[in-house]
Enzyme design. Structure first.
Site, PDB file in Angstrom:
ATOM      1  N   HIS A  31       0.864  -1.174  -0.083  1.00 44.04           N
ATOM      2  CA  HIS A  31      -0.014  -0.167  -0.007  1.00 44.04           C
ATOM      3  C   HIS A  31       0.825   1.049   0.190  1.00 44.04           C
ATOM      4  O   HIS A  31       0.465   2.133  -0.603  1.00 44.04           O
ATOM      5  CB  HIS A  31      -0.886  -0.063   1.192  1.00 44.04           C
ATOM      6  CG  HIS A  31      -0.235  -0.175   2.563  1.00 44.04           C
ATOM      7  ND1 HIS A  31       0.116  -1.281   3.068  1.00 44.04           N
ATOM      8  CD2 HIS A  31       0.082   0.513   3.387  1.00 44.04           C
ATOM      9  CE1 HIS A  31       0.772  -1.232   4.099  1.00 44.04           C
ATOM     10  NE2 HIS A  31       0.837   0.159   4.530  1.00 44.04           N
ATOM     11  N   HIS A  53      27.487  -4.565 -12.137  1.00 45.52           N
ATOM     12  CA  HIS A  53      28.327  -5.099 -11.398  1.00 45.52           C
ATOM     13  C   HIS A  53      27.758  -6.395 -10.505  1.00 45.52           C
ATOM     14  O   HIS A  53      28.585  -7.275 -10.517  1.00 45.52           O
ATOM     15  CB  HIS A  53      28.839  -4.390 -10.284  1.00 45.52           C
ATOM     16  CG  HIS A  53      29.684  -3.353 -10.776  1.00 45.52           C
ATOM     17  ND1 HIS A  53      30.526  -2.740  -9.958  1.00 45.52           N
ATOM     18  CD2 HIS A  53      30.113  -2.748 -11.924  1.00 45.52           C
ATOM     19  CE1 HIS A  53      31.457  -1.615 -10.534  1.00 45.52           C
ATOM     20  NE2 HIS A  53      30.935  -1.757 -11.864  1.00 45.52           N
ATOM     21  N   GLY A  99      12.026  -3.903   3.703  1.00 47.78           N
ATOM     22  CA  GLY A  99      11.370  -5.136   3.789  1.00 47.78           C
ATOM     23  C   GLY A  99      11.002  -5.705   2.613  1.00 47.78           C
ATOM     24  O   GLY A  99      11.312  -7.080   2.541  1.00 47.78           O
ATOM     25  N   ARG A 140      35.423  -9.168 -14.610  1.00 51.43           N
ATOM     26  CA  ARG A 140      35.914  -9.341 -13.286  1.00 51.43           C
ATOM     27  C   ARG A 140      34.562  -9.420 -12.180  1.00 51.43           C
ATOM     28  O   ARG A 140      34.857 -10.076 -11.230  1.00 51.43           O
ATOM     29  CB  ARG A 140      36.832  -8.203 -12.720  1.00 51.43           C
ATOM     30  CG  ARG A 140      36.029  -6.933 -12.499  1.00 51.43           C
ATOM     31  CD  ARG A 140      36.945  -5.855 -12.103  1.00 51.43           C
ATOM     32  NE  ARG A 140      36.378  -4.425 -11.493  1.00 51.43           N
ATOM     33  CZ  ARG A 140      35.902  -3.582 -12.343  1.00 51.43           C
ATOM     34  NH1 ARG A 140      35.931  -3.663 -13.704  1.00 51.43           N
ATOM     35  NH2 ARG A 140      35.086  -2.485 -11.925  1.00 51.43           N
ATOM     36  N   CYS A 193       8.069  -0.443  -1.146  1.00 49.35           N
ATOM     37  CA  CYS A 193       7.064  -0.525   0.017  1.00 49.35           C
ATOM     38  C   CYS A 193       7.511   0.902   0.349  1.00 49.35           C
ATOM     39  O   CYS A 193       8.193   1.858  -0.075  1.00 49.35           O
ATOM     40  CB  CYS A 193       7.630  -1.347   0.806  1.00 49.35           C
ATOM     41  SG  CYS A 193       9.216  -1.774   1.527  1.00 49.35           S
ATOM     42  N   GLY A 244      11.568   0.519   1.177  1.00 51.84           N
ATOM     43  CA  GLY A 244      12.210  -0.486   0.276  1.00 51.84           C
ATOM     44  C   GLY A 244      13.053  -1.466   1.174  1.00 51.84           C
ATOM     45  O   GLY A 244      13.289  -2.531   0.447  1.00 51.84           O
TER      46      GLY A 244
END
Length: 155
Positions: free
Chosen positions: A9, A98, A70, A132, A65, A68
């Site tokens: 929400h 990366h 959770g 790499r 969310c 961010g």
């Protein structure tokens, strides 16, 4: 590219906005909810987006969310998901370049629409560089496999 979007929400409004931005950029959008601002649980949407990426219904995912955290933690519990919580476009570009991040997490209450758009554009405009970074990504996968193998049945 096909993108799966999911949010609780708190991320509902920004999810809808970013899905529109993605469509305007020419991407196909799979909206996995939520579809209203009514209170819901972020793990449900992190899992839905992760599964869509893992089963090939989407190339990449975007989850939101309030901050961010959770939703990104939940997404990263799924083997094969590399979810990056990003607050800058530079971080989003690096996440793709990366670590070959396949899900972007955003904190809808921490960043504005303009910043979120810039982050999304950077995430979509970049690709894994290989080289790499392949060695490091292989080690990441090894850690993931060892974690799964060591998982206690009652954890």
């Amino acid at each position: 590219m096909k993108l799966a979007f999911g949010a609780d929400h708190a991320g509902f409004e920004l999810k809808n906005h970013l899905a529109g931005v993605a469509r305007d950029l020419g991407h196909e959008v799979l909206d996995l909810g939520t579809h209203s601002p009514d209170s819901v649980d972020y793990p449900d949407f992190a899992e839905a987006v992760g599964r869509a990426v893992l089963d090939g219904r989407a190339d990449l995912g975007v989850v939101l969310c309030s901050n961010g955290v959770g939703i990104s933690i939940t997404a990263n519990k799924m083997p094969g998901i590399r979810c990056a919580l990003c607050h800058t476009s530079w971080g989003a570009a690096r996440a793709r370049q990366h670590v070959n991040a396949n899900v972007l997490a955003l904190g809808a209450w921490e960043i504005g629409r303009g910043v979120a758009e810039d982050i999304l554009r950077a995430f979509l405009a970049n690709e894994f560089e290989g080289g790499r970074h392949e060695r490091r990504l292989a080690k990441l996968h090894d850690v993931e496999r060892r974690g799964i193998a060591a998982e206690a049945p009652n954890a």
